[in-house]
Enzyme design. Sequence first.
Site, PDB file in Angstrom:
ATOM      1  N   ASP A 102     -18.048  21.511  18.963  1.00 51.35           N
ATOM      2  CA  ASP A 102     -18.326  20.205  19.567  1.00 51.35           C
ATOM      3  C   ASP A 102     -19.630  20.244  20.358  1.00 51.35           C
ATOM      4  O   ASP A 102     -20.437  19.307  20.303  1.00 51.35           O
ATOM      5  CB  ASP A 102     -17.192  19.792  20.510  1.00 51.35           C
ATOM      6  CG  ASP A 102     -15.863  19.621  19.817  1.00 51.35           C
ATOM      7  OD1 ASP A 102     -15.849  19.311  18.605  1.00 51.35           O
ATOM      8  OD2 ASP A 102     -14.828  19.798  20.486  1.00 51.35           O
TER       9      ASP A 102
ATOM     10  N   ASP B  76      -9.355  23.464  20.933  1.00 48.32           N
ATOM     11  CA  ASP B  76     -10.267  23.143  22.035  1.00 48.32           C
ATOM     12  C   ASP B  76      -9.865  23.965  23.246  1.00 48.32           C
ATOM     13  O   ASP B  76      -8.678  24.275  23.434  1.00 48.32           O
ATOM     14  CB  ASP B  76     -10.193  21.652  22.378  1.00 48.32           C
ATOM     15  CG  ASP B  76     -10.845  20.763  21.334  1.00 48.32           C
ATOM     16  OD1 ASP B  76     -11.758  21.239  20.630  1.00 48.32           O
ATOM     17  OD2 ASP B  76     -10.454  19.590  21.222  1.00 48.32           O
TER      18      ASP B  76
END
Length: 157
Positions: free
Chosen positions: A132, A114
């Site tokens: 995401d 991330d």
Amino acid sequence: MRAFLAAFAVFAPVLALDQLTKVWVERVFALGESLPILPVFSLTYVRNQGAAWGLFQGAQLWLAAFGALAALACCLFWRRLFGPHRWAPPLGGLLLAGIVGNLIDRLRLGYVVDFLDFHWGASHFPCFNVADSAICVAVFALILLQWCADRAARRAP
């Protein structure tokens, strides 16, 4: 066949963008390193060993299995899940790209990379990635399409 091509036309570039950005972040940033871009946005390298917002930390095997089952369900139940709407194939491709993008990380690395970090002062929204974002946009759009279709059906005589 047209629906498959429309889905793949979204799936392939989104999956490629997801994987390329994650590889770039891993090569350019040290773990935890952050690069401010805007007063409310930074690129910050984080390893997420859980699901959204860091839930289920350390459950990589279960999360990978769930991701694989979700991808398989999208493929097997495509028409039932995405319906006949003209936007369904590209949105299905977007959803599938997000699922597969994070699944690749879990299987290849044992965690998800991330790096998109939105913040306000010391308050941070949990870091996320392209996959995401694809999942969230696809799910929101599919819910909106279904809501509009249901509303139109109620209005029809």
